[in-house]
Motif scaffolding. Structure first.
Motif, short mmCIF file in Angstrom:
data_model
loop_
_atom_site.label_atom_id
_atom_site.label_comp_id
_atom_site.label_asym_id
_atom_site.label_seq_id
_atom_site.Cartn_x
_atom_site.Cartn_y
_atom_site.Cartn_z
N GLN A 41 -24.73 12.12 4.45
CA GLN A 41 -23.99 13.37 4.91
C GLN A 41 -22.76 12.92 5.60
N GLU A 42 -22.81 12.32 6.47
CA GLU A 42 -21.58 11.87 7.12
C GLU A 42 -20.49 11.46 6.43
N ILE A 43 -20.86 10.86 5.33
CA ILE A 43 -19.91 10.20 4.15
C ILE A 43 -19.48 11.65 3.38
N LEU A 44 -20.39 12.36 2.91
CA LEU A 44 -20.19 13.33 2.16
C LEU A 44 -19.25 14.54 3.04
N GLY A 45 -19.41 14.57 4.16
CA GLY A 45 -18.50 15.36 5.08
C GLY A 45 -17.10 14.98 4.98
N VAL A 46 -16.65 13.70 4.95
CA VAL A 46 -15.41 13.05 5.10
C VAL A 46 -14.71 13.59 3.71
N ILE A 52 -12.13 16.87 -2.01
CA ILE A 52 -12.68 16.16 -3.22
C ILE A 52 -14.15 16.41 -3.60
N THR A 53 -14.51 16.66 -4.93
CA THR A 53 -15.89 17.04 -5.25
C THR A 53 -16.73 15.76 -5.45
N ILE A 63 -12.28 6.22 0.44
CA ILE A 63 -10.99 5.89 0.69
C ILE A 63 -10.00 6.78 0.34
N LYS A 64 -10.24 7.57 -0.79
CA LYS A 64 -9.47 8.53 -1.24
C LYS A 64 -9.24 9.65 -0.32
N ALA A 65 -10.48 10.03 0.28
CA ALA A 65 -10.49 11.06 1.18
C ALA A 65 -9.99 10.81 2.58
N LEU A 66 -9.90 9.55 2.92
CA LEU A 66 -9.31 9.15 4.24
C LEU A 66 -7.99 9.14 4.02
N GLN A 67 -7.37 8.64 2.89
CA GLN A 67 -5.63 8.84 2.64
C GLN A 67 -5.28 10.23 2.57
N GLY A 118 -1.97 18.29 -1.31
CA GLY A 118 -1.81 18.23 0.34
C GLY A 118 -0.21 18.18 0.84
N ILE A 119 -0.22 17.98 2.01
CA ILE A 119 0.96 18.10 2.90
C ILE A 119 1.66 16.59 2.77
#
Length: 366
Positions: A41-46, A52-53, A63-67, A118-119
């Motif tokens: 759940q922690e990872i899905l939250g990011v 991202i779905t 990694i895509k989410a973090l970027q 995004g920005i």
């Protein structure tokens, strides 16, 4: 989150997981379902926070989410993209984009400035100094919001002119790229003088009366219409310093000031009356009198002595008629302006001008 300290009998050692040790007869740690679900759940939250779905088959989503999330706080990525041909940029190519248009006209299209992007920041920079047109275009109906004093929504594209010209743009997630910085932010339409005839970066061109296509330079056509110095093509003669409406439909013409002296527009002061911006004024001499010296000079008309004086100096050159050479009557306006002129005064040319230096003039086109 933390290790599952609250769950008993999971085989933790000093609060950490351990492997089974057959020699010592100690079992390995058990991973309780509550802890495994918590990690997931922690990872899905990011991933969800990045828009991202989640997909079980995609192992690169974190990694895509973090970027994406880091991009919102620091929108400029450490990416260098080099282009030599027209291309639509992908989001992962945004960063410093170096474009070489020496092989021909290029168009570089930006990604859609939407929530998925995004920005994000991009610096588009031209590396060649050829005269080929280099266009940076927004995607679809997106806009690049520059020169908003002319068009509130901005424009669909910009052009990079001259080697080293660059723009720094930022997307806003709502269909707009905003200029953050650029190589030369001099005002549109500004005239400058250079000590070089080379192509200079930043959006400049020679003031040579070129005919331009309105759709290629929409911001410049908007500027011309609001300039107060726009005439139709038929009125160009005598108004070479003004813009013209070209063919009245698809073209327009920039001013031509090559070889001319410039004068500040009167603007109701009353010194140079009834002039319009960009109008040409022919050369002229201020009305004045000329006097010829007497043989010995006088208080009113001093001058060197002339041997065997033969000039009648009792009248000035504005009196008519007057006796010029003894025994001959000349209309005075011809004394210094016709074939019967009396003497040569100075060196004459095709115009009246002061000593001067010629420098190339340039106009800011974007």
């Amino acid at each position: 989150m933390d290790y599952p300290k609250s769950v008993p009998s999971v085989g933790l050692v000093n609060g950490r997981f351990v492997d089974e040790n057959p020699l010592a007869g100690t079992p390995g740690s058990l991973i309780p379902a509550v802890w495994g679900n918590s990690v997931t759940q922690e990872i899905l939250g990011v991933i969800s926070a990045a828009g991202i779905t989640p997909s079980e088959a995609d192992t690169g989503q974190l990694i895509k989410a973090l970027q994406a999330i880091l991009g919102r706080s620091s929108p400029m990525r450490s990416v260098v993209t080099r282009l030599t041909a027209s291309k639509s940029l992908a989001p992962d190519e945004l960063g410093l984009v170096l474009i070489d248009a020496s092989a021909g006209a290029n168009t570089v299209t930006l990604p859609a400035a939407n929530a998925a992007l995004g920005i994000r920041d991009v610096i588009v920079r031209r590396v060649d100094n050829s005269g080929n047109r280099l266009t940076v275009r927004a995607s679809g109906s997106d806009r690049i919001r520059f020169h908003t004093h002319l068009a509130a929504n901005g424009y669909l594209f910009l052009v990079l002119m001259g080697g080293g010209d660059w723009w720094h743009l930022r997307s806003d997630e709502a269909g707009v790229w905003w200029p953050v910085g650029r190589f030369d932010a001099t005002a549109l339409g500004r005239i400058s003088f250079e000590c070089t005839r080379q192509v200079i970066p930043g959006g400049y061109a020679v003031l040579n009366g070129n005919l331009l296509v309105r759709s290629d330079w929409p911001w410049l056509w908007d500027y011309a219409q609001l300039s107060g110095a726009l005439v139709n093509e038929a009125s160009r003669s005598g108004n070479e310093g003004a813009w013209t409406s070209g063919d009245g439909a698809t073209t327009f013409r920039i001013p031509d000031i090559r070889g001319e002296f410039l004068r500040v527009l009167d603007e109701a002061r009353g010194v140079d009356i009834d002039r319009s911006a960009g109008s040409r004024q022919m050369y002229a001499l201020e009305s004045h009198n000329h006097y010829l010296p007497t043989s010995s000079g006088s208080a009113n008309r001093p001058g060197p002595a002339i041997a065997d004086a033969s000039w009648d100096v009792t009248r000035d050159v504005n009196a008519a008629p007057a006796t010029g050479i003894v025994g001959t009557t000349y209309p005075n306006p011809l004394f210094f302006s016709g074939p019967e002129m009396v003497g040569n005064i100075g060196s004459f040319g095709t115009e009246t001008r002061p000593r001067n230096i010629a420098y190339p003039a340039r106009i800011k086109l974007i």
